[in-house]
Design a protein around this motif. Structure first.
Motif, PDB file in Angstrom:
ATOM      1  N   LEU A 190      43.522 -40.611 111.903  1.00 58.32           N
ATOM      2  CA  LEU A 190      44.591 -41.591 111.817  1.00 58.32           C
ATOM      3  C   LEU A 190      44.578 -42.512 113.023  1.00 58.32           C
ATOM      4  CD1 LEU A 190      47.653 -39.403 110.705  1.00 58.32           C
ATOM      5  CD2 LEU A 190      46.100 -40.716 109.253  1.00 58.32           C
ATOM      6  N   TYR A 191      45.054 -43.720 112.811  1.00 55.29           N
ATOM      7  CA  TYR A 191      45.321 -44.623 113.929  1.00 55.29           C
ATOM      8  C   TYR A 191      46.834 -44.787 113.974  1.00 55.29           C
ATOM      9  CZ  TYR A 191      44.982 -48.417 117.246  1.00 55.29           C
ATOM     10  OH  TYR A 191      45.091 -49.179 118.391  1.00 55.29           O
ATOM     11  N   GLU A 240      43.880 -43.201 118.344  1.00 50.74           N
ATOM     12  CA  GLU A 240      43.409 -42.380 117.228  1.00 50.74           C
ATOM     13  C   GLU A 240      43.850 -40.929 117.383  1.00 50.74           C
ATOM     14  OE1 GLU A 240      39.190 -42.822 117.230  1.00 50.74           O
ATOM     15  OE2 GLU A 240      39.238 -44.905 116.517  1.00 50.74           O
ATOM     16  N   ALA A 241      43.964 -40.247 116.248  1.00 50.46           N
ATOM     17  CA  ALA A 241      44.284 -38.819 116.250  1.00 50.46           C
ATOM     18  C   ALA A 241      43.585 -38.162 115.070  1.00 50.46           C
ATOM     19  CB  ALA A 241      45.784 -38.602 116.152  1.00 50.46           C
ATOM     20  N   LEU A 242      42.903 -37.049 115.347  1.00 48.46           N
ATOM     21  CA  LEU A 242      42.220 -36.290 114.299  1.00 48.46           C
ATOM     22  C   LEU A 242      43.190 -35.234 113.775  1.00 48.46           C
ATOM     23  CD1 LEU A 242      39.378 -36.229 113.019  1.00 48.46           C
ATOM     24  CD2 LEU A 242      38.807 -34.390 114.625  1.00 48.46           C
ATOM     25  N   ILE A 287      41.844 -44.042 109.053  1.00 47.95           N
ATOM     26  CA  ILE A 287      40.586 -44.678 109.452  1.00 47.95           C
ATOM     27  C   ILE A 287      39.399 -44.034 108.746  1.00 47.95           C
ATOM     28  CG2 ILE A 287      39.079 -45.253 111.386  1.00 47.95           C
ATOM     29  CD1 ILE A 287      41.457 -44.986 113.220  1.00 47.95           C
ATOM     30  N   LYS A 288      39.387 -42.676 108.739  1.00 46.40           N
ATOM     31  CA  LYS A 288      38.272 -41.944 108.130  1.00 46.40           C
ATOM     32  C   LYS A 288      38.779 -40.659 107.502  1.00 46.40           C
ATOM     33  CE  LYS A 288      34.386 -43.472 111.038  1.00 46.40           C
ATOM     34  NZ  LYS A 288      33.305 -43.031 111.954  1.00 46.40           N
ATOM     35  N   PRO A 303      34.086 -34.534 114.604  1.00 43.57           N
ATOM     36  CA  PRO A 303      33.629 -35.830 114.098  1.00 43.57           C
ATOM     37  C   PRO A 303      33.559 -36.909 115.175  1.00 43.57           C
ATOM     38  CG  PRO A 303      35.220 -34.878 112.596  1.00 43.57           C
ATOM     39  CD  PRO A 303      35.203 -34.003 113.800  1.00 43.57           C
ATOM     40  N   ASP A 304      32.531 -37.772 115.054  1.00 39.19           N
ATOM     41  CA  ASP A 304      32.361 -38.931 115.938  1.00 39.19           C
ATOM     42  C   ASP A 304      32.205 -38.556 117.404  1.00 39.19           C
ATOM     43  OD1 ASP A 304      32.608 -40.525 113.660  1.00 39.19           O
ATOM     44  OD2 ASP A 304      34.783 -40.678 113.901  1.00 39.19           O
TER      45      ASP A 304
END
Length: 359
Positions: A190-191, A240-242, A287-288, A303-304
């Motif tokens: 998320l953003y 950003e936050a995963l 975002i993803k 990720p990333d």
């Protein structure tokens, strides 16, 4: 009256005897200077161990505590002789790291003292004595000794330590034994944009609506939002936050688990509504998205990022092996230092020592 005076004299005499006993010297460490270890000092350290274990320890174990106290002072003196020291500011930082970890957030000493007062109605000194057996000042002195000892051991074994690492065979063997623990849960990145109220909720509302409208209408990118948020007086935070598909993630995001599950059904690029909360306003966009999977040695842990499972295991095993090596090396150094009678003089031994430790 005579009996009363006599009773007082007996109590006073007993108190004097106990005081004298506490001042008895058990050993003298004299590698760099003469430093006595008294019964009172040992009692203080024994109390620390008993606080940790939650039980009384035997005379045999008290001797072990005495040995550890002697070893600690020997190493600290060896460090001083070698010109090694630790600054008070470094001790303060380590102390704050320790207490911050205990409550799960970063705090100053004053903030920690206020939390302790609110939750326990104790002063910080009272709380530390209850938890560790030591006052704040004594606990910091203990931390300083530990830090100096670690620094000295590292200085003596630095070259050997660099040769300690996990082999390829050990890494692959660890992975095979723990393969099922290396997995990705379903995740989304998320953003988030947060606009704090900061005492003016209407001003924050105007700012939040403006930012929200621009992102929703694709008039501003998340990259630009990140740049703008870092400007002085921006009035908002963004980043950003995963997020994992878990109850904990839902709590951290401030939504119900059902809402989080619905979120995972949304497509990349979806933008949330503008949420008004007690602290201000929040909105976010996807975002993803990442599907759950079992990770191979060549997969990245998160990720990333660039750290693979292989790298992660190598680092973790390497640190574990280095820690084991340092523990062994520390004991070897301590044994060498204490074996020399010039460095340690034992004042009480055998039955005489047993008697003093039977309090």
């Amino acid at each position: 009256m005579k009996r009363f005076v006599l009773a007082l004299m007996m109590v006073f005499t007993a108190a004097c005897i106990f005081a004298q006993s506490d001042l008895q010297v058990l050993a003298v460490v004299k590698l760099n200077k003469n430093e006595s270890i008294t019964v009172k000092q040992l009692k203080t350290r024994v109390e620390v161990y008993q606080k940790q274990t939650g039980s009384q320890i035997s005379v045999k174990d008290r001797k072990k505590v005495l040995d550890s106290l002697i070893q600690e002072k020997v190493v600290v003196q060896a460090a001083a002789k070698a010109g090694l020291t630790v600054t008070d500011s470094a001790v303060e930082e380590y102390f704050l790291q320790t207490v911050s970890q205990s409550i799960g957030k970063k705090v100053t000493e004053q903030e920690f003292e206020e939390i302790v007062k609110q939750q326990t109605n104790m002063s910080l000194d009272e709380y530390m004595k209850k938890q560790t057996g030591l006052s704040v000042l004594d606990y910091k002195a203990y931390l300083k000794s530990q830090m100096i000892s670690q620094q000295y051991i590292l200085s003596q074994k630095q070259n050997e330590l660099q040769q300690v690492f996990a082999s390829d065979e050990e890494i692959r063997g660890y992975y095979e034994l723990n393969k099922t623990s290396f997995v990705w849960n379903d995740m989304i990145k998320l953003y988030l944009v947060n606009v704090p109220a900061a005492g003016d909720i209407e001003k924050a509302r105007v700012k939040a609506n403006d930012l929200y409208g621009k992102l929703k209408d694709k008039k501003i990118s998340t990259n630009q939002l990140s740049v703008d948020s870092k400007k002085e007086g921006s009035g908002f935070q963004a980043g950003e936050a995963l997020v994992n598909k878990s109850q904990l993630s839902a709590q951290q995001l401030g939504v119900s688990y059902g809402t989080l599950l619905d979120l995972f059904e949304k497509e990349k690029g979806w933008v949330s509504g503008l949420e008004e909360r007690e602290s201000g306003f929040l909105f976010y966009t996807i975002i993803k998205k990442y599907d759950a999977k079992m990770l191979s040695l060549s997969d990245v842990v998160e990720p990333d990022t660039t750290v693979t499972v292989y790298d992660y295991i190598r680092n973790a095993l390497g640190k574990q092996k280095q820690m084991e090596y340092l523990q062994q090396a520390a004991q070897e150094i301590v044994n060498e230092l204490t074996a020399d009678s010039k460095n340690v003089e034992y004042k009480k031994t055998d039955a005489e020592l047993d008697k003093l430790l039977s309090w």
